[in-house]
Write a protein that holds these residues in place. Structure first.
Motif, PDB file in Angstrom:
ATOM      1  N   HIS A   1       0.818  -1.214   0.000  1.00 36.65           N
ATOM      2  CA  HIS A   1       0.000   0.000   0.000  1.00 36.65           C
ATOM      3  C   HIS A   1       0.852   1.265   0.000  1.00 36.65           C
ATOM      4  O   HIS A   1       0.329   2.363   0.231  1.00 36.65           O
ATOM      5  N   LYS A   2       2.156   1.141  -0.269  1.00 36.99           N
ATOM      6  CA  LYS A   2       3.066   2.283  -0.145  1.00 36.99           C
ATOM      7  C   LYS A   2       2.669   3.456  -1.037  1.00 36.99           C
ATOM      8  O   LYS A   2       2.885   4.618  -0.675  1.00 36.99           O
ATOM      9  N   ASP A   3       2.094   3.169  -2.196  1.00 37.80           N
ATOM     10  CA  ASP A   3       1.737   4.255  -3.112  1.00 37.80           C
ATOM     11  C   ASP A   3       0.441   4.966  -2.716  1.00 37.80           C
ATOM     12  O   ASP A   3       0.083   5.983  -3.315  1.00 37.80           O
ATOM     13  N   GLU A   4      -0.247   4.431  -1.720  1.00 39.54           N
ATOM     14  CA  GLU A   4      -1.489   5.033  -1.260  1.00 39.54           C
ATOM     15  C   GLU A   4      -1.282   5.920  -0.032  1.00 39.54           C
ATOM     16  O   GLU A   4      -2.221   6.577   0.438  1.00 39.54           O
ATOM     17  N   LEU A   5      -0.060   5.942   0.487  1.00 40.98           N
ATOM     18  CA  LEU A   5       0.210   6.636   1.742  1.00 40.98           C
ATOM     19  C   LEU A   5       0.332   8.141   1.549  1.00 40.98           C
ATOM     20  O   LEU A   5       0.647   8.623   0.447  1.00 40.98           O
ATOM     21  N   LEU A   6       0.131   8.868   2.634  1.00 44.96           N
ATOM     22  CA  LEU A   6       0.441  10.288   2.627  1.00 44.96           C
ATOM     23  C   LEU A   6       1.927  10.477   2.385  1.00 44.96           C
ATOM     24  O   LEU A   6       2.748   9.643   2.806  1.00 44.96           O
ATOM     25  N   PRO A   7       2.333  11.554   1.732  1.00 38.81           N
ATOM     26  CA  PRO A   7       3.766  11.841   1.623  1.00 38.81           C
ATOM     27  C   PRO A   7       4.396  11.930   3.014  1.00 38.81           C
ATOM     28  O   PRO A   7       3.732  12.304   3.994  1.00 38.81           O
ATOM     29  N   LEU A   8       5.673  11.589   3.114  1.00 35.17           N
ATOM     30  CA  LEU A   8       6.345  11.584   4.416  1.00 35.17           C
ATOM     31  C   LEU A   8       6.235  12.931   5.123  1.00 35.17           C
ATOM     32  O   LEU A   8       6.018  12.993   6.340  1.00 35.17           O
ATOM     33  N   LYS A   9       6.364  14.009   4.365  1.00 35.94           N
ATOM     34  CA  LYS A   9       6.275  15.339   4.968  1.00 35.94           C
ATOM     35  C   LYS A   9       4.916  15.543   5.634  1.00 35.94           C
ATOM     36  O   LYS A   9       4.830  16.124   6.725  1.00 35.94           O
ATOM     37  N   ASP A  10       3.859  15.060   4.996  1.00 40.58           N
ATOM     38  CA  ASP A  10       2.519  15.200   5.568  1.00 40.58           C
ATOM     39  C   ASP A  10       2.345  14.315   6.799  1.00 40.58           C
ATOM     40  O   ASP A  10       1.666  14.695   7.761  1.00 40.58           O
ATOM     41  N   ARG A  11       2.951  13.142   6.768  1.00 43.11           N
ATOM     42  CA  ARG A  11       2.897  12.271   7.946  1.00 43.11           C
ATOM     43  C   ARG A  11       3.602  12.914   9.140  1.00 43.11           C
ATOM     44  O   ARG A  11       3.155  12.810  10.279  1.00 43.11           O
ATOM     45  N   LEU A  12       4.714  13.565   8.861  1.00 45.41           N
ATOM     46  CA  LEU A  12       5.437  14.270   9.923  1.00 45.41           C
ATOM     47  C   LEU A  12       4.569  15.372  10.519  1.00 45.41           C
ATOM     48  O   LEU A  12       4.411  15.468  11.743  1.00 45.41           O
ATOM     49  N   GLU A  13       3.989  16.208   9.652  1.00 40.95           N
ATOM     50  CA  GLU A  13       3.178  17.323  10.147  1.00 40.95           C
ATOM     51  C   GLU A  13       1.972  16.815  10.932  1.00 40.95           C
ATOM     52  O   GLU A  13       1.618  17.372  11.981  1.00 40.95           O
ATOM     53  N   LEU A  14       1.357  15.752  10.450  1.00 38.48           N
ATOM     54  CA  LEU A  14       0.189  15.198  11.131  1.00 38.48           C
ATOM     55  C   LEU A  14       0.576  14.636  12.502  1.00 38.48           C
ATOM     56  O   LEU A  14      -0.180  14.764  13.473  1.00 38.48           O
ATOM     57  N   THR A  15       1.759  14.038  12.588  1.00 37.47           N
ATOM     58  CA  THR A  15       2.237  13.530  13.879  1.00 37.47           C
ATOM     59  C   THR A  15       2.481  14.676  14.840  1.00 37.47           C
ATOM     60  O   THR A  15       2.111  14.602  16.027  1.00 37.47           O
ATOM     61  N   LEU A  16       3.104  15.739  14.374  1.00 43.52           N
ATOM     62  CA  LEU A  16       3.372  16.893  15.235  1.00 43.52           C
ATOM     63  C   LEU A  16       2.069  17.541  15.703  1.00 43.52           C
ATOM     64  O   LEU A  16       1.947  17.948  16.870  1.00 43.52           O
ATOM     65  N   LYS A  17       1.096  17.632  14.811  1.00 42.81           N
ATOM     66  CA  LYS A  17      -0.215  18.162  15.213  1.00 42.81           C
ATOM     67  C   LYS A  17      -0.836  17.289  16.302  1.00 42.81           C
ATOM     68  O   LYS A  17      -1.428  17.790  17.265  1.00 42.81           O
ATOM     69  N   THR A  18      -0.705  15.969  16.130  1.00 42.21           N
ATOM     70  CA  THR A  18      -1.284  15.040  17.112  1.00 42.21           C
ATOM     71  C   THR A  18      -0.634  15.228  18.473  1.00 42.21           C
ATOM     72  O   THR A  18      -1.313  15.253  19.512  1.00 42.21           O
ATOM     73  N   ILE A  19       0.700  15.364  18.498  1.00 49.74           N
ATOM     74  CA  ILE A  19       1.406  15.628  19.757  1.00 49.74           C
ATOM     75  C   ILE A  19       0.868  16.898  20.402  1.00 49.74           C
ATOM     76  O   ILE A  19       0.573  16.931  21.608  1.00 49.74           O
ATOM     77  N   ALA A  20       0.728  17.945  19.616  1.00 49.95           N
ATOM     78  CA  ALA A  20       0.285  19.234  20.149  1.00 49.95           C
ATOM     79  C   ALA A  20      -1.136  19.156  20.704  1.00 49.95           C
ATOM     80  O   ALA A  20      -1.431  19.696  21.779  1.00 49.95           O
TER      81      ALA A  20
END
Length: 348
Positions: free
Chosen positions: A233-252
């Motif tokens: 499913h690698k081609d269906e994933l969010l780009p890595l940059k978006d995954r990073l931002e989403l993780t940081l938002k979740t932490i916040a």
């Protein structure tokens, strides 16, 4: 509450996102101070009985399996102690048998003896029965236990795990409740950016942490591993940059919703961004876990690919993380266990 969380998660306005991070950092400092606590990470064994679809340690994978010798674990713990870490984490693949039970108990006792019972010990050893968990708490003096659920959505859980008794969402929840009953400081967490995951799922995860009175949160971006079933499913994933931002938002958001909980800034953040762990701290995290596993074993403990610091020594990892923490304007909690204030308040 859920709709408001989703609004934050899907926000694309850079000023609003920075405002979210600033509010989270301010909240952390108001409730917990400006310290970031150290947990020296010891990756005890990569042997695992499970077949989770996302994990590079799954039992089907053809990797060189290892188990640290007792002396190697104790040396790592003494390194942490002598370098003023307040805590260590002993992490492993999931093994459940009497031999493993006894090995961990003996190791905990030896570590406490060598360090005058001053190191706060966190275990992350998967689902275990009540007797074993009680023994590690009472005889081994472990104080914290991290058991990540990876998702609070049972349907999604079943998509990222095999459907059998070894991979049961209900059993994982039951083990979390057992840990609470045994008076551990209980941690759990999720992966952000999993295949099939929605923003509603992440919002529900955040609410799960609050409603289940979790003391510690450990979460990070999902990073695919080519030797796992989910890799298709690698081609269906969010780009890595978006995954990073989403993780940081979740932490916040977690920091704003549960101000006194301990939150780790995961090493996986640094896989995506060289400043990833610093960004985690600035989004509200207050714990980091420098790797103090003997270097020769690290390349065989790959939950995900492109893991950082594989060739570094414990000294190099320590000095690196010290500099990273200080660069955020934070203090280092030397010689402090950094126990969960959320947990302490419940026990008063």
């Amino acid at each position: 509450m859920k709709n408001e969380i989703i609004d934050y998660l899907q926000c694309k306005d850079e000023n609003a996102i920075n405002d979210l991070f600033n509010k989270a950092l301010k909240t952390k400092r108001e409730h917990l101070g400006n310290k970031v606590y150290l947990r020296g990470l010891i990756e005890y064994t990569n042997i695992c009985y499970k077949s989770c679809y996302y994990c590079g340690l799954r039992k089907e994978n053809n990797i060189e399996r290892y188990n640290l010798y007792d002396a190697e674990v104790i040396d790592a713990a003494e390194f942490a102690y002598k370098n003023n870490f307040g805590s260590i984490v002993i992490q492993s693949g999931e093994v459940r048998n009497k031999i493993f039970d006894k090995q961990i108990t003996n190791l905990l006792q030896k570590i406490n003896e060598k360090t005058d019972n001053k190191l706060g010990i966190t275990l992350s050893l998967g689902e275990q029965d009540t007797k074993t968990l009680r023994k590690w708490k009472e005889e081994g003096n472990a104080i914290r236990y991290l058991l990540r659920i990876e998702t609070s959505n049972p349907a999604l859980y079943n998509k990222i795990h095999p459907s059998n008794s070894l991979h049961s969402f209900d059993k994982r929840l039951k083990t979390l409740n057992t840990l609470k009953e045994l008076n551990y400081q209980v941690g759990t967490g999720t992966m952000i950016g999993l295949p099939f995951q929605t923003l509603e799922d992440i919002a529900d995860d955040i609410i799960f942490f609050k409603e289940n009175d979790i003391d510690m949160v450990g979460l990070g971006p999902y990073i695919e591993h080519s030797a796992t079933p989910l890799y298709i499913h690698k081609d269906e994933l969010l780009p890595l940059k978006d995954r990073l931002e989403l993780t940081l938002k979740t932490i916040a958001i977690i920091r704003l919703l549960i101000p006194d909980v301990n939150i780790a800034s995961a090493t996986a953040l640094q896989v995506i961004d060289p400043q990833g762990r610093e960004k985690g701290i600035l989004a509200g995290a207050n714990v980091v876990m420098p790797n103090i596993t003997p270097t020769k074993y690290r390349s065989n403990y790959l939950l995900y690919e492109n893991k950082v610091c594989l060739d570094d020594t414990a000294d190099q990892c320590m000095n690196c993380i010290f500099n990273r923490i200080l660069s955020t304007g934070s203090e280092i909690g030397f010689n402090e266990q950094g126990n969960s204030l959320h947990f302490s308040k419940k026990r008063k």
